[in-house]
Design a protein around this motif. Sequence first.
Motif, PDB file in Angstrom:
ATOM      1  N   THR A   1      54.228  55.694 -17.846  1.00 46.94           N
ATOM      2  CA  THR A   1      53.349  55.095 -17.149  1.00 46.94           C
ATOM      3  C   THR A   1      52.228  56.461 -16.840  1.00 46.94           C
ATOM      4  O   THR A   1      50.904  55.850 -16.498  1.00 46.94           O
ATOM      5  CB  THR A   1      53.601  54.894 -15.239  1.00 46.94           C
ATOM      6  OG1 THR A   1      54.260  53.944 -15.403  1.00 46.94           O
ATOM      7  CG2 THR A   1      52.983  54.110 -14.606  1.00 46.94           C
TER       8      THR A   1
ATOM      9  N   THR B   1      51.262  46.715 -16.244  1.00 47.74           N
ATOM     10  CA  THR B   1      50.453  46.934 -17.152  1.00 47.74           C
ATOM     11  C   THR B   1      49.020  46.813 -16.167  1.00 47.74           C
ATOM     12  O   THR B   1      48.104  48.240 -16.314  1.00 47.74           O
ATOM     13  CB  THR B   1      50.199  46.608 -18.418  1.00 47.74           C
ATOM     14  OG1 THR B   1      51.646  46.714 -19.309  1.00 47.74           O
ATOM     15  CG2 THR B   1      49.270  47.531 -19.023  1.00 47.74           C
TER      16      THR B   1
ATOM     17  N   GLU C   1      55.242  49.585  -7.724  1.00 41.88           N
ATOM     18  CA  GLU C   1      55.657  49.227  -8.841  1.00 41.88           C
ATOM     19  C   GLU C   1      55.857  48.150  -9.139  1.00 41.88           C
ATOM     20  O   GLU C   1      56.907  47.890  -7.921  1.00 41.88           O
ATOM     21  CB  GLU C   1      56.368  50.115  -9.458  1.00 41.88           C
ATOM     22  CG  GLU C   1      55.791  51.753  -9.478  1.00 41.88           C
ATOM     23  CD  GLU C   1      57.683  52.830  -9.480  1.00 41.88           C
ATOM     24  OE1 GLU C   1      58.460  53.032  -9.214  1.00 41.88           O
ATOM     25  OE2 GLU C   1      56.916  54.302  -9.986  1.00 41.88           O
TER      26      GLU C   1
ATOM     27  N   TYR D   1      56.297  49.198 -21.359  1.00 37.72           N
ATOM     28  CA  TYR D   1      57.341  48.970 -20.433  1.00 37.72           C
ATOM     29  C   TYR D   1      58.770  47.586 -21.029  1.00 37.72           C
ATOM     30  O   TYR D   1      59.729  47.483 -20.077  1.00 37.72           O
ATOM     31  CB  TYR D   1      56.424  47.593 -19.490  1.00 37.72           C
ATOM     32  CG  TYR D   1      55.931  48.798 -18.517  1.00 37.72           C
ATOM     33  CD1 TYR D   1      56.767  49.530 -17.954  1.00 37.72           C
ATOM     34  CD2 TYR D   1      54.218  48.446 -18.758  1.00 37.72           C
ATOM     35  CE1 TYR D   1      55.734  50.669 -16.932  1.00 37.72           C
ATOM     36  CE2 TYR D   1      53.596  49.803 -17.395  1.00 37.72           C
ATOM     37  CZ  TYR D   1      54.889  51.010 -16.716  1.00 37.72           C
ATOM     38  OH  TYR D   1      53.842  51.395 -16.079  1.00 37.72           O
TER      39      TYR D   1
ATOM     40  N   THR E   1      48.463  48.962 -13.042  1.00 40.24           N
ATOM     41  CA  THR E   1      48.008  50.109 -13.343  1.00 40.24           C
ATOM     42  C   THR E   1      47.158  51.134 -14.138  1.00 40.24           C
ATOM     43  O   THR E   1      46.756  51.964 -13.037  1.00 40.24           O
ATOM     44  CB  THR E   1      49.706  50.748 -13.984  1.00 40.24           C
ATOM     45  OG1 THR E   1      50.476  50.256 -13.976  1.00 40.24           O
ATOM     46  CG2 THR E   1      49.973  52.481 -14.782  1.00 40.24           C
TER      47      THR E   1
END
Length: 116
Positions: free
Chosen positions: A65, A42, A53, A27, A45
């Motif tokens: 992602t 992270t 997001e 990222y 996710t």
Amino acid sequence: MASYGSRNIIRALIMLGLVLLVGTAGYVVIEGWQILDAIYMTVITITTVGYGEVRTVSPTGRVFTLALICMGMGIIAYTLGMVAQVMVEFQVRSILGRRKLGLKIKSIKNHYILCG
């Protein structure tokens, strides 16, 4: 010496740490985000928390992602499986150990028990 199960848990935690590191670096490099935003994205996710997001993600970031979700969920599933395996093995060893001791006590004949 570490048992087979604990070595697997350590290996799984190292892999999880690597996924966190790769996800954060991804990222930062792909989206140009700050470290804290990248770590946060992270973690949410790979744990599939689904807060949304942190910032707008580019198409390349979305592909990243998706890969991160697959890797992260796979490693989390592996880690949880290893933890469950170690717990079950401990319980089985405990039960078998008690059974073996009980059989050994039943087989003893003509003995004395000394108490102090």
